[in-house]
Design an enzyme around this catalytic site. Structure first.
Site, PDB file in Angstrom:
ATOM      1  N   GLN A  40      14.198 -13.848   5.267  1.00 38.29           N
ATOM      2  CA  GLN A  40      12.990 -14.633   5.028  1.00 38.29           C
ATOM      3  C   GLN A  40      12.772 -14.617   3.515  1.00 38.29           C
ATOM      4  OE1 GLN A  40       9.264 -13.012   6.428  1.00 38.29           O
ATOM      5  NE2 GLN A  40       8.293 -15.043   6.570  1.00 38.29           N
TER       6      GLN A  40
ATOM      7  N   ARG B  70       0.812  -1.227   0.000  1.00 34.21           N
ATOM      8  CA  ARG B  70       0.000   0.000   0.000  1.00 34.21           C
ATOM      9  C   ARG B  70       0.842   1.273   0.000  1.00 34.21           C
ATOM     10  NH1 ARG B  70      -4.219  -0.860   4.752  1.00 34.21           N
ATOM     11  NH2 ARG B  70      -2.857  -2.589   5.343  1.00 34.21           N
TER      12      ARG B  70
END
Length: 455
Positions: free
Chosen positions: A73, A16
């Site tokens: 990650q 966003r």
């Protein structure tokens, strides 16, 4: 010594935000969101900080440097999966692991210390930081047992009408007993609509084992707010600016209009200094006592002494000593040092120069690559001509020199102590001590000339 270790989740892209930059590297209050979180963790007494990176990981590592350890990650498979990536680094830890979000720039060291201290005092296996929200719509509700421990966390969509009346919500920040955390994570599954491994599932696993789950409520819900959009970032910016202004005013600084004064978190301002409206004091800036700064001043990494005055100024990476007076529309560029008592009037640019004690730069001048002595008077419109098209050269001006207006000092050149330069001169050679140097053509009147424009 504290046994607190933090794991800071910073792998997300932040869709966003609509940015090429990782979300956690967007700035508020002059620092990246991630830097705010690391600073709060340090203030809380963390002995280690581990950042979990993903999208834009190299940029994150470069921005934070040696302040933290890093793990990657590779796939963003949920918060539980992110924390699991730190297992190798934390295999020998027996204390407390605090899990933080890298997009929560309003966290304070005091709040995180409170969370840690109460977690330890409660002898809980897990403690969740909560917030009392004015409007809890969309948040997971904290349902407590009679003894104050956490009975369960209910997502808004799954809550009953009675549970939705609860305004205490999960902030997404936790403390865990290290060994119990990773044991529980090994049992977390991705059996959900998103196919992700969720960290809150650890609480349910520990609860089923009969372990104590505690909750600590923040004094102000604003401290826990996460940032997911530019609009929310602007809201965090406003809160951080307000906090900084309130801190400075409580320490004896006058801020005439806090709503139009923008001061970064690490800026220092001395007491009895007055800050006028529309002033920006940015990263690395230090202002002394009894100064008057503004209106319309922007300082970036400026070290400023006592009793300095200035308005309508842009200065960056420079030093201003005590009792300097700055006029309007002054630009001080990097590596400029204004010594004590210097006076600069309007429309002046100074770059990479040392301006000696008590010297004056009246107006409409450019002084670049110059070493100027004490009590020098520079006439208006004087220029140090420092660039020959290939290299920059320095101008040296001795003490008590007087340079007439509209002069050009063509570097490399030396103006010796007590030298005088006649107005309108272009000086290319040494101007000797105590002498008047003139370098301009003698005026000639051509008697036979007449204006031919009308012919």
């Amino acid at each position: 010594m504290s046994d607190l270790v933090t794991v800071i989740l910073a792998a997300g892209k932040g869709t966003r935000m609509k940015s090429k930059l990782p979300k956690v590297l967007h700035k508020a209050g002059g620092k990246t969101m991630l830097q705010h979180v690391i600073d709060a963790a340090k203030a809380a007494g963390a002995k280690r900080n581990i950042v979990v990176t993903g999208f834009g990981g190299e940029m994150v590592r470069e921005a934070i440097g040696t302040q933290a350890e890093f793990v990657t990650q590779t796939e963003q498979l949920g918060t539980g999966h992110a924390v699991l990536q730190t297992k190798g680094l934390l295999k020998d830890e027996t204390g407390t692991v605090m899990v933080l979000c890298g997009d929560t720039p309003l966290l304070t060291g005091a709040l995180l210390k409170k969370l840690y201290d109460e977690h330890v005092a409660a002898a809980a296996k897990a403690t969740v930081l909560t917030a009392i929200m004015p409007d809890a719509t969309g948040y997971g509700r904290i349902i407590r047992s009679a003894d104050g421990s956490v009975e369960k966390i209910v997502e808004h969509k799954d809550a009953t009408e009675e549970e939705r009346k609860v305004r205490e919500v999960n902030s997404g920040i936790y403390c865990f007993a290290a060994k119990d955390l990773f044991e529980a994570l090994s049992h977390v599954t991705n059996d959900n609509a998103q196919g992700e491994y969720y960290l809150p599932d650890v609480l349910e696993i520990l609860k089923k084992k009969g372990e104590k789950i505690w909750a600590v409520a923040a004094d102000d819900y604003e401290d826990t707010l996460g940032i997911n959009s530019r609009l929310q970032l602007a809201g965090a910016e406003k809160i951080l600016r307000r906090r900084k202004n309130e801190e400075l005013m409580s320490e004896g600084v006058t801020i005439m209009d806090p709503a139009t004064t923008y001061i970064d978190d690490d800026v220092k301002v001395g007491r009895d200094t007055i800050i006028y409206p529309m002033t920006w004091l940015e990263h690395g800036t230090v202002i002394g006592e009894e100064c008057e700064i503004g209106p319309n001043v922007r300082f970036q990494d400026v070290k400023c002494g006592n009793r300095v005055t200035g308005q309508f100024i842009y200065a960056h990476e420079c030093q201003i000593d005590d009792d300097v007076k700055l006029g309007q529309f002054v630009h001080l560029r990097p590596n400029t040092h204004l010594f004590e008592g210097v006076k600069i009037d309007n429309f002046i640019e100074v770059k990479n120069s040392n301006i000696g004690k008590g010297s004056k730069l009246p107006h409409l001048s450019y002084i670049g690559d110059c070493d100027m002595g004490e009590n020098v008077n520079m006439g208006c419109g004087t220029i140090t001509v420092n660039y020959d098209g290939k290299k920059k050269h320095r101008t040296k001006i001795g003490n008590n020199a007087f340079v007439g207006c509209n002069s050009n000092l063509v570097a490399p050149v030396t103006i010796e102590d007590d030298a005088y330069i006649a107005a309108g001169s272009t000086i290319t050679k040494t101007a000797p001590k105590g002498k008047l140097s003139i370098a301009r053509a003698r005026q000639t009147v051509i008697e036979s000339w007449h204006d031919k424009r009308d012919e």
